[in-house]
Design a protein around this motif. Structure first.
Motif, PDB file in Angstrom:
ATOM      1  N   PRO A  63       0.816  -1.218   0.000  1.00  0.00           N
ATOM      2  CA  PRO A  63       0.000   0.000   0.000  1.00  0.00           C
ATOM      3  C   PRO A  63       0.847   1.265   0.000  1.00  0.00           C
ATOM      4  N   ALA A  64       2.038   1.214   0.616  1.00  0.00           N
ATOM      5  CA  ALA A  64       2.891   2.399   0.621  1.00  0.00           C
ATOM      6  C   ALA A  64       3.371   2.744  -0.784  1.00  0.00           C
ATOM      7  N   VAL A  65       3.746   1.734  -1.550  1.00  0.00           N
ATOM      8  CA  VAL A  65       4.184   1.974  -2.933  1.00  0.00           C
ATOM      9  C   VAL A  65       3.019   2.448  -3.790  1.00  0.00           C
ATOM     10  N   ARG A  66       1.829   1.850  -3.590  1.00  0.00           N
ATOM     11  CA  ARG A  66       0.652   2.311  -4.336  1.00  0.00           C
ATOM     12  C   ARG A  66       0.341   3.763  -4.028  1.00  0.00           C
ATOM     13  N   LEU A  67       0.548   4.166  -2.790  1.00  0.00           N
ATOM     14  CA  LEU A  67       0.305   5.562  -2.434  1.00  0.00           C
ATOM     15  C   LEU A  67       1.288   6.483  -3.144  1.00  0.00           C
ATOM     16  N   LEU A  68       2.567   6.096  -3.172  1.00  0.00           N
ATOM     17  CA  LEU A  68       3.570   6.932  -3.832  1.00  0.00           C
ATOM     18  C   LEU A  68       3.371   6.966  -5.342  1.00  0.00           C
ATOM     19  N   LYS A  69       2.801   5.899  -5.925  1.00  0.00           N
ATOM     20  CA  LYS A  69       2.585   5.842  -7.368  1.00  0.00           C
ATOM     21  C   LYS A  69       1.244   6.433  -7.790  1.00  0.00           C
ATOM     22  N   SER A  70       0.368   6.759  -6.839  1.00  0.00           N
ATOM     23  CA  SER A  70      -0.956   7.271  -7.191  1.00  0.00           C
ATOM     24  C   SER A  70      -0.857   8.666  -7.794  1.00  0.00           C
TER      25      SER A  70
ATOM     26  N   TYR B  10      -5.923  24.287  -7.797  1.00  0.00           N
ATOM     27  CA  TYR B  10      -5.671  22.866  -8.054  1.00  0.00           C
ATOM     28  C   TYR B  10      -6.998  22.183  -8.390  1.00  0.00           C
ATOM     29  N   GLU B  11      -7.069  21.545  -9.530  1.00  0.00           N
ATOM     30  CA  GLU B  11      -8.272  20.825  -9.931  1.00  0.00           C
ATOM     31  C   GLU B  11      -8.111  19.337  -9.614  1.00  0.00           C
ATOM     32  N   VAL B  12      -8.009  19.029  -8.339  1.00  0.00           N
ATOM     33  CA  VAL B  12      -7.821  17.657  -7.864  1.00  0.00           C
ATOM     34  C   VAL B  12      -8.745  17.436  -6.674  1.00  0.00           C
ATOM     35  N   LEU B  13      -8.952  16.160  -6.346  1.00  0.00           N
ATOM     36  CA  LEU B  13      -9.796  15.776  -5.207  1.00  0.00           C
ATOM     37  C   LEU B  13     -11.145  16.489  -5.262  1.00  0.00           C
ATOM     38  N   VAL B  14     -11.841  16.317  -6.398  1.00  0.00           N
ATOM     39  CA  VAL B  14     -13.102  17.022  -6.622  1.00  0.00           C
ATOM     40  C   VAL B  14     -14.306  16.190  -6.203  1.00  0.00           C
ATOM     41  N   SER B  15     -14.119  14.921  -5.883  1.00  0.00           N
ATOM     42  CA  SER B  15     -15.235  14.077  -5.445  1.00  0.00           C
ATOM     43  C   SER B  15     -15.581  14.368  -3.992  1.00  0.00           C
ATOM     44  N   PRO B  16     -16.735  13.882  -3.515  1.00  0.00           N
ATOM     45  CA  PRO B  16     -17.101  14.113  -2.111  1.00  0.00           C
ATOM     46  C   PRO B  16     -16.065  13.528  -1.155  1.00  0.00           C
ATOM     47  N   ALA B  17     -15.982  14.127   0.022  1.00  0.00           N
ATOM     48  CA  ALA B  17     -14.973  13.703   1.003  1.00  0.00           C
ATOM     49  C   ALA B  17     -15.207  12.274   1.463  1.00  0.00           C
ATOM     50  N   ASP B  18     -16.474  11.857   1.583  1.00  0.00           N
ATOM     51  CA  ASP B  18     -16.760  10.482   2.000  1.00  0.00           C
ATOM     52  C   ASP B  18     -16.180   9.464   1.016  1.00  0.00           C
ATOM     53  N   HIS B  19     -16.198   9.799  -0.262  1.00  0.00           N
ATOM     54  CA  HIS B  19     -15.658   8.893  -1.270  1.00  0.00           C
ATOM     55  C   HIS B  19     -14.171   8.656  -1.049  1.00  0.00           C
ATOM     56  N   TYR B  20     -13.426   9.714  -0.761  1.00  0.00           N
ATOM     57  CA  TYR B  20     -11.986   9.565  -0.585  1.00  0.00           C
ATOM     58  C   TYR B  20     -11.658   8.831   0.717  1.00  0.00           C
ATOM     59  N   LEU B  21     -12.419   9.090   1.788  1.00  0.00           N
ATOM     60  CA  LEU B  21     -12.158   8.380   3.045  1.00  0.00           C
ATOM     61  C   LEU B  21     -12.380   6.881   2.866  1.00  0.00           C
ATOM     62  N   THR B  22     -13.452   6.510   2.164  1.00  0.00           N
ATOM     63  CA  THR B  22     -13.714   5.097   1.917  1.00  0.00           C
ATOM     64  C   THR B  22     -12.625   4.483   1.034  1.00  0.00           C
ATOM     65  N   THR B  23     -12.236   5.206  -0.016  1.00  0.00           N
ATOM     66  CA  THR B  23     -11.209   4.696  -0.932  1.00  0.00           C
ATOM     67  C   THR B  23      -9.868   4.539  -0.227  1.00  0.00           C
ATOM     68  N   TRP B  24      -9.477   5.519   0.550  1.00  0.00           N
ATOM     69  CA  TRP B  24      -8.186   5.455   1.244  1.00  0.00           C
ATOM     70  C   TRP B  24      -8.174   4.337   2.276  1.00  0.00           C
ATOM     71  N   ALA B  25      -9.316   4.079   2.903  1.00  0.00           N
ATOM     72  CA  ALA B  25      -9.384   2.967   3.855  1.00  0.00           C
ATOM     73  C   ALA B  25      -9.287   1.626   3.128  1.00  0.00           C
ATOM     74  N   ASP B  26      -9.947   1.523   1.959  1.00  0.00           N
ATOM     75  CA  ASP B  26      -9.857   0.283   1.182  1.00  0.00           C
ATOM     76  C   ASP B  26      -8.446   0.048   0.637  1.00  0.00           C
ATOM     77  N   GLU B  27      -7.737   1.113   0.313  1.00  0.00           N
ATOM     78  CA  GLU B  27      -6.378   0.981  -0.209  1.00  0.00           C
ATOM     79  C   GLU B  27      -5.355   0.642   0.869  1.00  0.00           C
ATOM     80  N   GLY B  28      -5.753   0.736   2.130  1.00  0.00           N
ATOM     81  CA  GLY B  28      -4.814   0.454   3.207  1.00  0.00           C
ATOM     82  C   GLY B  28      -4.032   1.663   3.660  1.00  0.00           C
ATOM     83  N   TRP B  29      -4.483   2.854   3.275  1.00  0.00           N
ATOM     84  CA  TRP B  29      -3.787   4.073   3.687  1.00  0.00           C
ATOM     85  C   TRP B  29      -4.337   4.625   4.991  1.00  0.00           C
ATOM     86  N   LEU B  30      -5.582   4.333   5.310  1.00  0.00           N
ATOM     87  CA  LEU B  30      -6.195   4.724   6.568  1.00  0.00           C
ATOM     88  C   LEU B  30      -6.790   3.488   7.225  1.00  0.00           C
ATOM     89  N   ARG B  31      -6.703   3.431   8.543  1.00  0.00           N
ATOM     90  CA  ARG B  31      -7.350   2.340   9.280  1.00  0.00           C
ATOM     91  C   ARG B  31      -8.696   2.854   9.792  1.00  0.00           C
TER      92      ARG B  31
END
Length: 514
Positions: free
Chosen positions: A14-21, A67-88
């Motif tokens: 997950p750490a490498v996936r985070l750096l490559k995202s 910056y035109e990034v992270l334009v989706s709702p905040a709940d979407h990113y929290l769920t995605t980051w938890a699924d990716e293993g970046w947040l517990r």
């Protein structure tokens, strides 16, 4: 570095996936600024609503900066980051709201990027690192040897070195101190070790969480007995305590939860941050100041996983609970099988007409309630009398406001200084003696101030004994501008001020003045 391990690392880490995202810079910046800098409690944990609000504000700041990034709702990113293993994502025992904290993979990514960013501006010193390596290796050799003669030789050498330094200082010699560059170098080394400490203990936390999940999964399998599952869970827990990570962690907890160790660590931190040589490293000073609460929070996180494993084992021993979970699992499997069958035959004309008649029957045990468990009805209590309109007298209000404005501020520093001068030749004085030597200038409120000083500074207030104090209070005449003095008698508890709080009577119980 083996090619196979490197290839697997870049695929599953997950750490490498985070750096490559694509949004790696923004994810790392948000996680570092939020979990590392914004968390004043030191726990590194945020509730879902709080973290979502912070992420939404961060998204607005990015949009304002162009910056035109992270334009989706905040709940979407929290769920995605938890699924990716970046947040517990987990539930606390005292809350129904999900909570988040960084995983060890995100900690590794933040530490890696931080080392790259600070490599150019960081002072590179080799002497302290070489000395640290030599001291560590020497300590390993000394601690691994069971030869008593070798240990005595080392202890005598230390004693000789200490005696020599004491003799030099007693003879009037100068005290050897570290140079400023060496102090800054060793301080940076300690801060770097502190940064890696949190991520290292996350491995133990992940291992306990993995055991709890394995035990929970085995309870859903009917073929395995509870005794076998319990034995496997206890063996896994013992194995964790015997592994290097577990042994190191429990030694860490034993040291950190010791009151003497905490007090010694606080004193060292207070003296360290006061050094002018390290005052310029604000980030390092901030990390060192939050070192103790941060480490205690990390230990609580690991112990929380241990508690989760114990709770899983307790539920495992409950026969009714496991039978209930197995029945629920069977019902869910039947529901999924029926749904899959309906989906397969949905296009069949023979089954298409049956879809309208599909339903779900839920069998529950009836709940019996006795009517005698309800209390009898009683009439509500009626109000006595009728409400009366009250009018505020403006003149009285102005007069009280003037009295409030005329109250004098108490000179706390001067009062404590005068008290210290009185306690110089004697060990104890009473409040009566203080008032006789220092007549109140602000009236009755100054007596209250002495009571507050006695409470805050650890002196004694004995409410079982009362004493009378006479205070002169100035009053203004309503007919003229003359000021008259009237004497007021005040009944207060017995107050004793001590020069040395160590000689206070043990039976004394300081109380907050009422």
């Amino acid at each position: 570095m083996e090619l196979t391990r490197l290839s697997d690392l870049f695929e599953v880490s997950p750490a490498v996936r985070l750096l490559k995202s694509h949004h790696a810079a923004f994810v790392l910046h948000f996680c570092n600024s939020t979990f590392k800098h914004s968390d004043t409690s030191g726990s590194g944990t945020f509730a879902h609503d709080d973290l979502r609000r912070r992420l939404a504000c961060y998204q607005e700041d990015l949009a304002d900066d162009g910056y035109e990034v992270l334009v989706s709702p905040a709940d979407h990113y929290l769920t995605t980051w938890a699924d990716e293993g970046w947040l517990r994502r987990f539930l606390k025992s005292d809350s129904n709201e999900p909570h988040y904290q960084l995983t060890r993979h995100t900690e590794d990514a933040i530490r890696f990027v931080d080392s790259l960013l600070t490599r150019q501006s960081r002072f590179v010193g080799t002497e302290s690192r070489l000395r640290l390596v030599i001291d560590t290796l020497s300590d390993i050799v000394r601690g691994a040897s069971d030869n008593p003669d070798r240990r005595l030789e080392d202890l005598k050498a230390k004693r000789a070195q200490i005696d020599q330094e004491i003799a030099v200082i007693e003879a009037g010699g100068s005290v050897e101190t570290y140079e400023a560059a060496l102090i800054r170098d060793r301080f940076q080394t300690a801060v770097e070790l502190l940064k890696t400490l949190q991520g290292d203990f996350r491995a133990v936390e992940d291992r306990f969480e993995q055991i709890a999940k394995e035990v929970h999964a085995k309870t859903q399998v009917r073929e395995q007995s509870r005794g076998r599952i319990l034995a496997g869970a206890l063996d896994a827990e013992d194995m964790i305590k015997q592994e290097d990570e577990g042994v190191s962690f429990y030694a860490f907890v034993t040291f950190l939860f010791s009151p003497a160790s905490q007090e010694r660590l606080r004193n060292v931190i207070d003296e360290l941050v006061a050094l002018p040589q390290v005052a310029g490293d604000r980030d390092g000073v901030r990390r060192v100041r939050g070192m103790l609460p941060s480490l205690l929070a990390e230990a609580d996180n690991v112990l929380r996983q241990t508690g989760r494993l114990s709770e899983t084992l307790r539920r495992l021993l409950d026969a009714d609970s496991i039978d209930h979970r197995q029945r629920v699992a069977e019902v869910l499997r039947d529901i999924r099988a029926t749904a899959a069958s309906l989906k397969t035959h949905a296009t069949d004309s023979t089954h298409h007409r049956q879809l309208d008649r599909i339903g779900l029957e839920v069998e529950i045990q009836p709940t019996l309630r006795s009517p005698f468990c309800r209390t009898f009805w009683s009439a509500p209590q009626a109000l006595d009398g009728q409400p009366v309109d009250e009018c505020i007298d403006i003149l009285d209000a102005q007069a009280e406001a003037i009295k409030l404005a005329n109250l004098k501020n108490l000179p706390w520093h001067a009062m404590r200084k005068n008290l210290a001068e009185m306690l110089g030749p004697t060990a104890m004085v009473t409040l009566q003696q203080v008032v006789n030597n220092l007549p109140p200038q602000a009236g009755v409120i100054e007596i209250v101030g002495w009571l507050q000083i006695a409470h805050e500074d650890g002196h004694t207030i004995d409410e079982s004994i009362k004493e009378m104090i006479m205070v002169d209070v100035p009053t203004e005449s309503t007919s003229s501008d003359t000021v008259t003095i009237r004497r007021v008698r005040i009944t207060v508890p017995m107050v004793r001020f001590y020069r040395d709080r160590a000689v206070r009577p043990k039976s004394a119980n300081p109380r907050r003045p009422r």
